[in-house]
Design an enzyme around this catalytic site. Structure first.
Site, short mmCIF file in Angstrom:
data_model
loop_
_atom_site.label_atom_id
_atom_site.label_comp_id
_atom_site.label_asym_id
_atom_site.label_seq_id
_atom_site.Cartn_x
_atom_site.Cartn_y
_atom_site.Cartn_z
N SER A 5 0.87 -1.18 0.00
CA SER A 5 0.00 0.00 0.00
C SER A 5 0.90 1.23 0.00
O SER A 5 2.07 1.15 0.40
CB SER A 5 -0.94 0.00 1.21
OG SER A 5 -0.25 -0.36 2.38
N GLU A 12 1.32 5.48 0.75
CA GLU A 12 0.77 6.64 1.46
C GLU A 12 1.25 7.94 0.82
O GLU A 12 2.42 8.11 0.54
CB GLU A 12 1.24 6.56 2.92
CG GLU A 12 0.75 7.71 3.77
CD GLU A 12 1.13 7.54 5.24
OE1 GLU A 12 0.92 6.46 5.80
OE2 GLU A 12 1.64 8.52 5.80
N ASP A 18 -1.41 14.27 16.58
CA ASP A 18 -0.48 14.81 17.57
C ASP A 18 -1.15 15.91 18.37
O ASP A 18 -1.99 16.65 17.84
CB ASP A 18 0.78 15.35 16.87
CG ASP A 18 1.68 14.22 16.43
OD1 ASP A 18 1.75 13.20 17.15
OD2 ASP A 18 2.30 14.34 15.36
N PHE A 29 12.71 13.97 11.61
CA PHE A 29 11.39 13.37 11.73
C PHE A 29 11.44 12.16 12.68
O PHE A 29 10.56 11.99 13.54
CB PHE A 29 10.90 12.96 10.33
CG PHE A 29 9.49 12.44 10.32
CD1 PHE A 29 8.45 13.21 10.83
CD2 PHE A 29 9.20 11.19 9.80
CE1 PHE A 29 7.15 12.73 10.83
CE2 PHE A 29 7.90 10.70 9.80
CZ PHE A 29 6.87 11.47 10.32
N HIS A 38 3.68 -1.26 3.72
CA HIS A 38 3.06 0.06 3.54
C HIS A 38 4.18 1.08 3.33
O HIS A 38 5.06 1.23 4.19
CB HIS A 38 2.25 0.42 4.80
CG HIS A 38 1.53 1.73 4.70
ND1 HIS A 38 0.32 1.87 4.05
CD2 HIS A 38 1.84 2.97 5.18
CE1 HIS A 38 -0.08 3.14 4.13
NE2 HIS A 38 0.82 3.82 4.81
P1 FAD Z 1 -3.75 6.86 20.18
O1 FAD Z 1 -3.77 5.44 19.79
O2 FAD Z 1 -5.02 7.47 20.67
O3 FAD Z 1 -2.62 7.01 21.32
C1 FAD Z 1 -2.02 8.26 21.62
C2 FAD Z 1 -1.25 8.19 22.93
O4 FAD Z 1 -2.17 8.15 24.02
C3 FAD Z 1 -0.38 6.94 23.10
O5 FAD Z 1 0.75 7.29 23.85
C4 FAD Z 1 -1.26 5.99 23.88
O6 FAD Z 1 -0.51 5.00 24.57
C5 FAD Z 1 -2.02 6.96 24.79
N1 FAD Z 1 -3.40 6.56 25.15
C6 FAD Z 1 -4.33 6.02 24.36
N2 FAD Z 1 -5.50 5.85 25.03
C7 FAD Z 1 -5.29 6.34 26.26
C8 FAD Z 1 -6.11 6.52 27.43
N3 FAD Z 1 -7.38 6.12 27.44
N4 FAD Z 1 -5.57 7.11 28.52
C9 FAD Z 1 -4.28 7.53 28.52
N5 FAD Z 1 -3.43 7.38 27.44
C10 FAD Z 1 -3.95 6.81 26.34
N6 FAD Z 1 -0.80 12.15 12.16
C11 FAD Z 1 -1.52 13.07 11.48
O7 FAD Z 1 -1.69 14.20 11.98
N7 FAD Z 1 -2.07 12.80 10.25
C12 FAD Z 1 -1.93 11.59 9.65
O8 FAD Z 1 -2.43 11.36 8.54
C13 FAD Z 1 -1.18 10.58 10.33
N8 FAD Z 1 -1.02 9.35 9.80
C14 FAD Z 1 -0.33 8.39 10.49
C15 FAD Z 1 -0.20 7.11 9.95
C16 FAD Z 1 0.51 6.12 10.61
C17 FAD Z 1 0.62 4.74 10.02
C18 FAD Z 1 1.14 6.42 11.87
C19 FAD Z 1 1.95 5.37 12.58
C20 FAD Z 1 1.01 7.68 12.43
C21 FAD Z 1 0.27 8.69 11.77
N9 FAD Z 1 0.10 9.96 12.31
C22 FAD Z 1 -0.62 10.91 11.62
C23 FAD Z 1 0.71 10.32 13.60
C24 FAD Z 1 -0.26 10.12 14.80
O9 FAD Z 1 -1.37 10.98 14.66
C25 FAD Z 1 0.49 10.44 16.09
O10 FAD Z 1 1.48 9.47 16.32
C26 FAD Z 1 -0.37 10.67 17.33
O11 FAD Z 1 0.44 11.28 18.35
C27 FAD Z 1 -0.99 9.42 17.94
O12 FAD Z 1 -2.03 8.95 17.21
P2 FAD Z 1 -2.67 7.50 17.54
O13 FAD Z 1 -3.83 7.31 16.66
O14 FAD Z 1 -1.62 6.47 17.56
O15 FAD Z 1 -3.17 7.79 19.06
#
Ligand code: FAD
Length: 298
Positions: free
Chosen positions: A23, A25, A117, A227, A277
């Protein structure tokens, strides 16, 4: 010629190893010049016959319209299944619902569901504020209430920077699968042992879904180092030896970067990985060269 045939006639498919899928991106282009380059590269990358193409979402939702419009256009022009990334931090549930419905109506049924983030200005909705999703697992639950989506999530072989330790981070990953995610795509990594160790822990935690490695070809070493630091990704010493203080736009750089990327892919393949990916950074050359060298394209 129907619409699908017309779309596919824009590129001739390269012959891919039938055991491997991939895939790709992209990020939505913000300037006209970048857009031109993107639309020039899309057919070259679509020729790799990806299972899907994904389009990233700007931090804090800053590029939401570009993401939605780019994803819709990519699907229309290539007929390759297309996924949209969607982040929830700082965006009201009602707005997420509008975006999700628009995507679904336009045949974008795969979402990479992310928290995003934390905004640098520190404006974060209170954890009790029910108008917002606070973490990716909550977003997934919300999306399923809106439409039937195929949902992917993020995973972190070297731990998410905010997580206190890897076990807590894997507990969070489990929450995302329990909420209905089908697969996870990893953050970039360059040391395959980090991925193998992570995979072992993930399986021990009872997660059996695919954990797809995120492959990041090094098109510019200086930017990659910056990065990687933000993402908590380690850079092996040998990469510094090869790339540090050398021009990134030279033929020599592209050749070495493709070789390094291909070697990473081959090792992962030898260890059972069947889907890759690619973080393309909207550049086709390095991805295509890496696929050729690694035998993904035959
Ligand atoms: P989550 O899974 O919600 O976790 C975030 C943090 O909170 C983690 O440290 C987790 O351990 C903690 N956590 C989760 N639930 C709880 C809870 N209930 N209580 C306390 N702590 C908790 N960013 C963008 O802005 N745009 C994009 O398009 C984008 N694409 C991405 C694609 C991939 C494949 C990856 C790996 C990252 C991407 N990111 C993108 C970056 C991502 O948004 C960041 O890494 C962000 O900080 C975390 O997102 P997440 O969905 O992993 O968060």
């Amino acid at each position: 010629m129907n619409h699908v045939e017309h779309a596919k006639s824009r590129f001739s498919l390269l012959k891919r190893n039938p055991d491997i899928s991939l895939s790709l991106e992209f990020f939505p282009s913000k300037t006209e010049k970048a857009a031109e380059a993107l639309w020039e590269d899309i057919p070259k990358l679509a020729a790799l016959n990806p299972s899907y193409i994904s389009v990233t979402y700007g931090a804090g939702g800053s590029s939401k319209n570009w993401t939605v419009d780019t994803a819709i256009r990519i699907f229309r022009e290539t007929m390759v299944p297309t996924a949209a990334h969607l982040t929830c931090i700082g965006t009201k549930k009602s707005e997420i619902e509008n975006i999700a419905r628009k995507l679904h109506e336009n045949h974008i049924h795969h979402i990479i569901a992310l928290r995003g983030d934390m905004p640098k200005d520190g404006v974060i909705p209170d954890s009790n504020d029910n108008d917002y999703y606070h973490y990716a697992n909550e977003l997934i639950e919300g999306l399923y209430k809106i439409c039937e989506f195929d949902i992917s999530v993020a995973a972190y072989p070297e731990k998410h920077p905010e997580a206190p330790n890897i076990d807590v981070d894997i507990d969070n990953l489990k929450k995302k699968f329990d909420a209905g995610a089908s697969r996870a795509i990893t953050q970039l990594f360059f040391d395959n042992n980090k991925y193998y160790d992570f995979l072992e822990k993930v399986r021990k935690a009872g997660i059996n879904a695919p954990i797809i490695p995120g492959i990041f070809p090094i098109s510019n070493f200086e930017n990659t180092v910056k990065f990687a630091k933000m993402c908590n990704t380690s850079i092996p010493k040998n990469l510094y030896k090869i790339f540090e203080n050398k021009p990134s736009c030279s033929e020599e750089h592209i050749k070495r970067a493709a070789e390094i990327c291909a070697a990473q892919i081959c090792d992962l393949r030898d260890n059972g990985v069947k889907h890759f990916h690619f973080y393309t950074l909207n550049r086709s050359r390095l991805v295509v060269d890496s696929c050729n060298l690694s035998g993904i394209i035959i």
